[in-house]
Design an enzyme around this catalytic site. Structure first.
Site, mmCIF file in Angstrom:
data_model
loop_
_atom_site.group_PDB
_atom_site.id
_atom_site.type_symbol
_atom_site.label_atom_id
_atom_site.label_comp_id
_atom_site.label_asym_id
_atom_site.label_seq_id
_atom_site.Cartn_x
_atom_site.Cartn_y
_atom_site.Cartn_z
ATOM 1 N N HIS A 1 0.848 -1.189 0.000
ATOM 2 C CA HIS A 1 0.000 0.000 0.000
ATOM 3 C C HIS A 1 0.887 1.245 0.000
ATOM 4 O O HIS A 1 2.037 1.191 0.441
ATOM 5 C CB HIS A 1 -0.864 0.035 1.270
ATOM 6 N N CYS B 1 -2.192 0.104 9.966
ATOM 7 C CA CYS B 1 -3.246 -0.825 9.518
ATOM 8 C C CYS B 1 -4.140 -1.309 10.658
ATOM 9 O O CYS B 1 -5.258 -1.748 10.420
ATOM 10 C CB CYS B 1 -2.646 -2.068 8.864
#
Ligand code: GLY
Length: 260
Positions: free
Chosen positions: A168, A255
């Site tokens: 990401h 996250c």
């Protein structure tokens, strides 16, 4: 001022955490140790001013501890649920919608054919970078940019599909405050980042570029001494957390929570 957070949504890893997605070859995570590390992370959130919304583990979704990917929140302004790019993660959004409903009853939603993992979104002040990745497509980025524009946040896309080792966007760049980014080598000279103060993530410590600001403290991963030294020298106060088991599943500090 960096947004201050008073709430965080978290979800411990399920017993089948090791069945989740990963692109790294760091071994199989120890679930009991992951649970211990997750509990320490939650304690750190509480110590730094957050009340937790704790969801139960969900074995239907082995990656569901990585709650950040499922929604994007502008504190005090609004929320948008994502449409995760990995089919095995798509269903994670339902529980997050329910958890956010009391706070954001008007939450919007990324819709098909758009896909978006919020781990691809790096906000810095009233600006956001949106990574176009193997999870977030250009249509998802377009929908999010339009939502940001309605909330007076400008946005630019950064194509990370050709960059090895970056799942990401926030695997490679995070905001330390409203003006300063920490950026891995491969993204450091990207033209979109040049308007900001930048710290180059020390070579070999790229994992530590995923850190997370929680009010007056910066959460950083344990085991990256050069990164800690650089950040401390700049005056940041650090909370150092062991992330070894989450790193094995391509997960970083940001996250593990949805903060608002
Ligand atoms: N294991 C985290 C992800 O692939 O999304």
């Amino acid at each position: 001022m960096f947004s201050r957070f008073s709430m965080a949504v978290v979800r411990p890893p399920a017993r089948n955490f090791a069945d989740g997605l990963t692109t790294v070859a760091l071994g199989v995570p120890n679930v009991d140790l992951a649970l211990t590390q997750h509990a320490a992370y939650c304690t750190a959130l509480v110590r730094n001013g957050c009340t937790l919304v704790q969801l139960p583990p969900d074995e239907r979704y082995p990656d569901s501890t990585f709650v950040e990917d499922t929604a994007l929140i502008l504190p005090g302004s609004g929320a948008i649920l994502t449409r995760p790019g990995a089919p095995t993660r798509a269903g994670e959004v339902h529980a997050i919608r329910d958890a956010l409903m009391p706070f954001f009853s008007n939450a919007e939603q990324i819709v098909a054919p758009g896909t978006l993992d919020a781990g691809d979104v790096c906000e810095v002040g009233a600006h956001a970078f949106i990574g176009v990745s193997h999870r977030t497509n250009t249509e998802g980025a377009r929908q999010l940019s339009a939502w940001f524009a309605r909330h007076n946040v400008s946005a630019k896309t950064i194509d990370i599909r050709g960059i090895r080792g970056i799942l990401h966007l926030k695997s490679g760049v995070t905001a330390l405050d409203e003006q300063r980014l920490i950026v891995v080598d491969a993204l450091y000279d990207h033209p979109e980042f040049r308007l900001f103060k930048r710290i180059r993530s020390p070579r070999g410590e790229e994992y530590a570029a995923n850190c997370v600001r929680v009010n007056d403290i910066l959460f950083v991963a344990h085991g990256y001494p050069q990164t800690q030294q650089v950040l401390r020298a700049l005056g940041y106060r650090l909370e150092v957390l062991d992330m070894s088991e989450f790193a094995k599943m391509d997960g970083g500090l940001s996250c593990l929570s949805l903060r608002f």
